[in-house]
Design an enzyme around this catalytic site. Structure first.
Site, PDB file in Angstrom:
ATOM      1  N   LYS A 290       0.841  -1.207   0.000  1.00  0.00           N
ATOM      2  CA  LYS A 290       0.000   0.000   0.000  1.00  0.00           C
ATOM      3  C   LYS A 290       0.870   1.249   0.000  1.00  0.00           C
ATOM      4  O   LYS A 290       1.620   1.488   0.946  1.00  0.00           O
ATOM      5  CB  LYS A 290      -0.865   0.024   1.266  1.00  0.00           C
ATOM      6  CG  LYS A 290      -1.852   1.185   1.282  1.00  0.00           C
ATOM      7  CD  LYS A 290      -2.466   1.384   2.653  1.00  0.00           C
ATOM      8  CE  LYS A 290      -1.659   2.301   3.533  1.00  0.00           C
ATOM      9  NZ  LYS A 290      -1.584   3.704   3.037  1.00  0.00           N
TER      10      LYS A 290
ATOM     11  N   GLY B  71       7.399   5.034   7.845  1.00  0.00           N
ATOM     12  CA  GLY B  71       6.579   6.216   8.066  1.00  0.00           C
ATOM     13  C   GLY B  71       6.982   6.890   9.364  1.00  0.00           C
ATOM     14  O   GLY B  71       8.120   6.732   9.831  1.00  0.00           O
ATOM     15  N   SER B  72       6.055   7.605   9.951  1.00  0.00           N
ATOM     16  CA  SER B  72       6.399   8.387  11.140  1.00  0.00           C
ATOM     17  C   SER B  72       6.452   7.497  12.385  1.00  0.00           C
ATOM     18  O   SER B  72       5.860   6.410  12.426  1.00  0.00           O
ATOM     19  CB  SER B  72       5.359   9.485  11.345  1.00  0.00           C
ATOM     20  OG  SER B  72       4.102   8.897  11.566  1.00  0.00           O
TER      21      SER B  72
ATOM     22  N   THR C 191       2.913   6.852  13.881  1.00  0.00           N
ATOM     23  CA  THR C 191       2.154   5.779  13.222  1.00  0.00           C
ATOM     24  C   THR C 191       2.802   4.425  13.495  1.00  0.00           C
ATOM     25  O   THR C 191       2.105   3.425  13.703  1.00  0.00           O
ATOM     26  CB  THR C 191       2.065   6.019  11.700  1.00  0.00           C
ATOM     27  OG1 THR C 191       1.620   7.356  11.480  1.00  0.00           O
ATOM     28  CG2 THR C 191       1.105   5.074  11.049  1.00  0.00           C
ATOM     29  N   GLY C 192       4.129   4.402  13.524  1.00  0.00           N
ATOM     30  CA  GLY C 192       4.848   3.150  13.789  1.00  0.00           C
ATOM     31  C   GLY C 192       4.412   2.518  15.106  1.00  0.00           C
ATOM     32  O   GLY C 192       4.268   1.294  15.210  1.00  0.00           O
TER      33      GLY C 192
ATOM     34  N   GLU D  35      10.557   1.351   9.971  1.00  0.00           N
ATOM     35  CA  GLU D  35      11.545   2.387   9.634  1.00  0.00           C
ATOM     36  C   GLU D  35      10.848   3.720   9.881  1.00  0.00           C
ATOM     37  O   GLU D  35       9.918   4.072   9.164  1.00  0.00           O
ATOM     38  CB  GLU D  35      11.988   2.260   8.174  1.00  0.00           C
ATOM     39  CG  GLU D  35      12.787   1.006   7.870  1.00  0.00           C
ATOM     40  CD  GLU D  35      14.181   0.994   8.487  1.00  0.00           C
ATOM     41  OE1 GLU D  35      14.569   1.967   9.156  1.00  0.00           O
ATOM     42  OE2 GLU D  35      14.881  -0.021   8.293  1.00  0.00           O
TER      43      GLU D  35
ATOM     44  N   CYS E 276      13.992  11.059   5.646  1.00  0.00           N
ATOM     45  CA  CYS E 276      14.118  10.590   7.026  1.00  0.00           C
ATOM     46  C   CYS E 276      15.534  10.855   7.541  1.00  0.00           C
ATOM     47  O   CYS E 276      15.704  11.205   8.709  1.00  0.00           O
ATOM     48  CB  CYS E 276      13.766   9.117   7.130  1.00  0.00           C
ATOM     49  SG  CYS E 276      14.644   8.067   5.967  1.00  0.00           S
TER      50      CYS E 276
ATOM     51  N   GLU F  36      11.116  16.814  14.620  1.00  0.00           N
ATOM     52  CA  GLU F  36      11.477  16.506  13.233  1.00  0.00           C
ATOM     53  C   GLU F  36      10.638  17.405  12.318  1.00  0.00           C
ATOM     54  O   GLU F  36       9.420  17.249  12.234  1.00  0.00           O
ATOM     55  CB  GLU F  36      11.164  15.042  12.909  1.00  0.00           C
ATOM     56  CG  GLU F  36      11.500  14.695  11.472  1.00  0.00           C
ATOM     57  CD  GLU F  36      11.024  13.301  11.030  1.00  0.00           C
ATOM     58  OE1 GLU F  36       9.972  12.840  11.479  1.00  0.00           O
ATOM     59  OE2 GLU F  36      11.725  12.702  10.188  1.00  0.00           O
TER      60      GLU F  36
HETATM   61  P1  NAD Z   1       2.873   8.384   8.092  1.00  0.00           P
HETATM   62  O1  NAD Z   1       3.224   7.607   9.299  1.00  0.00           O
HETATM   63  O2  NAD Z   1       1.854   9.444   8.197  1.00  0.00           O
HETATM   64  O3  NAD Z   1       2.339   7.413   6.948  1.00  0.00           O
HETATM   65  C1  NAD Z   1       3.114   6.327   6.443  1.00  0.00           C
HETATM   66  C2  NAD Z   1       2.177   5.289   5.853  1.00  0.00           C
HETATM   67  O4  NAD Z   1       1.393   4.720   6.889  1.00  0.00           O
HETATM   68  C3  NAD Z   1       1.193   5.823   4.816  1.00  0.00           C
HETATM   69  O5  NAD Z   1       1.066   4.855   3.784  1.00  0.00           O
HETATM   70  C4  NAD Z   1      -0.098   5.933   5.616  1.00  0.00           C
HETATM   71  O6  NAD Z   1      -1.258   5.837   4.813  1.00  0.00           O
HETATM   72  C5  NAD Z   1       0.007   4.751   6.548  1.00  0.00           C
HETATM   73  N1  NAD Z   1      -0.746   4.849   7.805  1.00  0.00           N
HETATM   74  C6  NAD Z   1      -1.177   5.970   8.432  1.00  0.00           C
HETATM   75  N2  NAD Z   1      -1.784   5.637   9.596  1.00  0.00           N
HETATM   76  C7  NAD Z   1      -1.715   4.297   9.699  1.00  0.00           C
HETATM   77  C8  NAD Z   1      -2.129   3.362  10.699  1.00  0.00           C
HETATM   78  N3  NAD Z   1      -2.746   3.747  11.820  1.00  0.00           N
HETATM   79  N4  NAD Z   1      -1.883   2.057  10.495  1.00  0.00           N
HETATM   80  C9  NAD Z   1      -1.218   1.651   9.380  1.00  0.00           C
HETATM   81  N5  NAD Z   1      -0.812   2.473   8.412  1.00  0.00           N
HETATM   82  C10 NAD Z   1      -1.046   3.783   8.565  1.00  0.00           C
HETATM   83  O7  NAD Z   1       4.250   8.928   7.536  1.00  0.00           O
HETATM   84  P2  NAD Z   1       4.471   9.902   6.306  1.00  0.00           P
HETATM   85  O8  NAD Z   1       4.026  11.258   6.729  1.00  0.00           O
HETATM   86  O9  NAD Z   1       3.929   9.278   5.069  1.00  0.00           O
HETATM   87  O10 NAD Z   1       6.067   9.867   6.175  1.00  0.00           O
HETATM   88  C11 NAD Z   1       6.898  10.771   6.825  1.00  0.00           C
HETATM   89  C12 NAD Z   1       7.571  10.111   8.010  1.00  0.00           C
HETATM   90  O11 NAD Z   1       8.198   8.908   7.599  1.00  0.00           O
HETATM   91  C13 NAD Z   1       8.680  10.958   8.629  1.00  0.00           C
HETATM   92  O12 NAD Z   1       8.622  10.872  10.035  1.00  0.00           O
HETATM   93  C14 NAD Z   1       9.962  10.288   8.120  1.00  0.00           C
HETATM   94  O13 NAD Z   1      11.096  10.501   8.919  1.00  0.00           O
HETATM   95  C15 NAD Z   1       9.543   8.862   8.094  1.00  0.00           C
HETATM   96  N6  NAD Z   1      10.367   8.100   7.176  1.00  0.00           N
HETATM   97  C16 NAD Z   1      11.219   7.172   7.676  1.00  0.00           C
HETATM   98  C17 NAD Z   1      12.054   6.462   6.821  1.00  0.00           C
HETATM   99  C18 NAD Z   1      13.013   5.435   7.334  1.00  0.00           C
HETATM  100  O14 NAD Z   1      13.463   4.627   6.537  1.00  0.00           O
HETATM  101  N7  NAD Z   1      13.334   5.407   8.601  1.00  0.00           N
HETATM  102  C19 NAD Z   1      12.002   6.703   5.455  1.00  0.00           C
HETATM  103  C20 NAD Z   1      11.115   7.651   4.972  1.00  0.00           C
HETATM  104  C21 NAD Z   1      10.290   8.338   5.850  1.00  0.00           C
END
Ligand code: NAD
Length: 471
Positions: free
Chosen positions: A171, A222-223, A226-227, A244, A278, A374
């Site tokens: 997704k 992602g963030s 959310t993680g 990640e 990130c 961040e």
């Molecule tokens: P986000 O957490 O908002 O969303 C990431 C993904 O998770 C999206 O596909 C979103 O639809 C999905 N999502 C949202 N809520 C969810 C839930 N409750 N359950 C499951 N999935 C859900 O992050 P973002 O705003 O898309 O990305 C930016 C963040 O990602 C920043 O904090 C950045 O540092 C981090 N990031 C980390 C890495 C890494 O490798 N460590 C790489 C890129 C980005």
């Protein structure tokens, strides 16, 4: 308004639309330019069922064949880099050359991971017994990707998961679904039906996926916020999880650097992709002896760099990718203004797109939000230091631990400093350099598990130890 959409999900090898759609906005204009399918719950079930059925066959396909198909997928991405790059710019905002570059990099990544084979550990191979450990696949993988590097970060999951013998439901972020949907269609004939399913949808789809009992593993980028939700959701049936997450990376600049040589590198280590990386430098600690000189050089670059529509000639930095993130960045900027911090800013268009001027914050107090949070947008705090132990403490005083950098001509000293940073990756006199054969993962709240390298591949597998009595 009605949008004709040729963006389909890929479920069981077929192109599938949905009862509803989600709008996709061009961040350079703020205008909706496409619609993507909004996957229904029954369609998620169908994708998981297809992946489950395909797993029975795919796990038995010899690894060399799986590797060959993953490598072929890489070639297909490379062959379509031009058209995917143009679409990437429209949905993500990044200038076309850099957008194409990400697609090419993702293709190369698939090919590199396709060359990896999990090890077999033999503890004893004697007349009495054979004792060995092999790695077996896990089942159906749930892959969830963010919007900042939508293609490459998705392929970081596809490549090892499929080489390992798993099948997948992938997704993309609702903000950047289009390239990933296109890739799903481009690869529909490469893998057997059901091996790689690609679905798109709104905010509900992620939680539906992470709580779905059909998945054996979740690979999430992602963030951090959310993680944590993903980990909680996975706990219910103990799904394997790789996370990640976010970072607030520090770079430390020692007084012996050649300022003219490092200024450009440090600038783009912080602001490439409009700082939506990130592992971007998000706190820049500069020795007091060279602070003014580096600040003046970075401000000069900030004022010269063209911020604008990624589709326009000469644009170096595009917009913030989406309105939600734009509002967050503006809030941080307003907070800095309210606190009367000193800001140096470049130019940015004001045309309805999500543009933020490149902003350098001049030596703010350590406790300010702009230092502690961040930003994930083009606001970089520069901070003075004089004592090396003190600056290492300040760099490490963070809930995050993704990456960090040290800039110095004294390589021994730089290595010593780098090794004291509490992060998963440390760079010396470079930044943003990541490779498929080298482990990547966050310490502290920046991650859980790793991607890339052999360890990244093995996160998609489980060890199985065999004890065979021969006598
Ligand atoms: P986000 O957490 O908002 O969303 C990431 C993904 O998770 C999206 O596909 C979103 O639809 C999905 N999502 C949202 N809520 C969810 C839930 N409750 N359950 C499951 N999935 C859900 O992050 P973002 O705003 O898309 O990305 C930016 C963040 O990602 C920043 O904090 C950045 O540092 C981090 N990031 C980390 C890495 C890494 O490798 N460590 C790489 C890129 C980005």
């Amino acid at each position: 308004m009605n949008f004709h959409t040729d963006y389909a999900m890929t479920i069981d090898g077929k192109a599938v639309s949905a009862a509803a759609t989600i709008p996709v906005t061009n961040p350079a204009t703020g205008e909706i330019f496409a619609q993507a399918p909004d996957c229904g719950r029954d369609q998620l079930d169908a994708a998981v069922a297809a992946a489950k059925a395909a797993y029975k066959i795919w796990k038995k396909v010899p690894i060399a064949e799986r590797q060959a198909l993953v490598a072929k997928a890489g070639d297909i991405l490379i062959a379509h880099a031009e058209e995917l790059g143009r679409l990437f710019t429209k949905e993500q905002g990044r200038p076309v050359d850099a957008a194409r570059q990400e697609v090419l990099m993702a293709g190369e990544w698939l090919k590199s991971v396709a060359a990896m084979t999990p090890p077999i550990h033999v503890a004893e191979d004697s007349a009495v017994q054979l004792i060995e450990t092999r790695y077996v696949p896990l089942g159906v993988v749930c892959a969830i990707a963010p919007w900042n590097f939508p293609v490459s970060l998705a392929m970081w999951k596809v490549a090892p998961a499929l080489v390992a013998g798993n099948t997948m439901v992938l997704k993309p972020s609702p903000f950047t679904p289009l390239c990933t949907l296109k890739i799903g269609q481009l690869l529909a004939d490469v893998f057997p039906p059901g091996v790689l399913n690609v679905i798109s949808g709104g905010d509900e789809l992620g939680p539906w996926m992470t709580s779905h009992p059909g998945f054996a593993k979740i690979s999430f980028t992602g963030s951090t916020a959310t993680g944590k939700r993903v980990l909680e959701s996975a706990a219910k049936d103990l799904k394997r999880v790789t996370l990640e997450l976010g970072g607030n990376d520090a770079a430390i600049v020692m007084p012996d650097v050649d300022l003219d040589e490092v200024a450009q590198k440090i600038f783009f280590g912080a602001f490439y992709n409009s700082a939506q990386i990130c592992v971007a430098t998000k706190r820049l600690y500069v020795h007091e002896d060279i602070y003014d000189g580096l600040r003046d050089r970075l401000v000069a670059i900030a004022k010269a760099v063209k911020v604008g529509d990624g589709g326009e000639q000469g644009t170096v930095l595009g917009p913030i990718q989406n309105k939600r993130q734009y509002d967050r960045v503006i809030d941080l900027l307003n907070d800095a203004k309210t606190k009367k911090l000193t800001l140096f800013q470049g130019e940015a268009p004001s045309n309805g797109g999500y543009f933020v001027p490149v902003t350098i914050v001049d030596n703010p107090p350590e406790a300010e939000r702009v230092v502690q949070e961040e930003a994930f947008g083009p606001i970089l705090p520069m901070l003075k230091f004089s004592d090396i132990d003190d600056v290492i403490d300040r760099a490490n005083d963070s809930e995050y631990g993704l990456a960090g950098a040290v800039w110095s001509k004294d390589l021994d000293k730089a290595v010593d400093i780098a090794r004291r940073l509490e992060t998963g990756t440390v760079w010396i006199n470079q930044n943003l350099n990541l490779r498929p054969d080298t482990i990547f993962g966050g310490h502290k709240q920046s991650g859980f598990g790793v991607e890339n390298g052999m360890e990244g591949l093995l996160e998609f597998m489980a060890p199985q130890s065999l004890y065979l009595a021969r006598a």
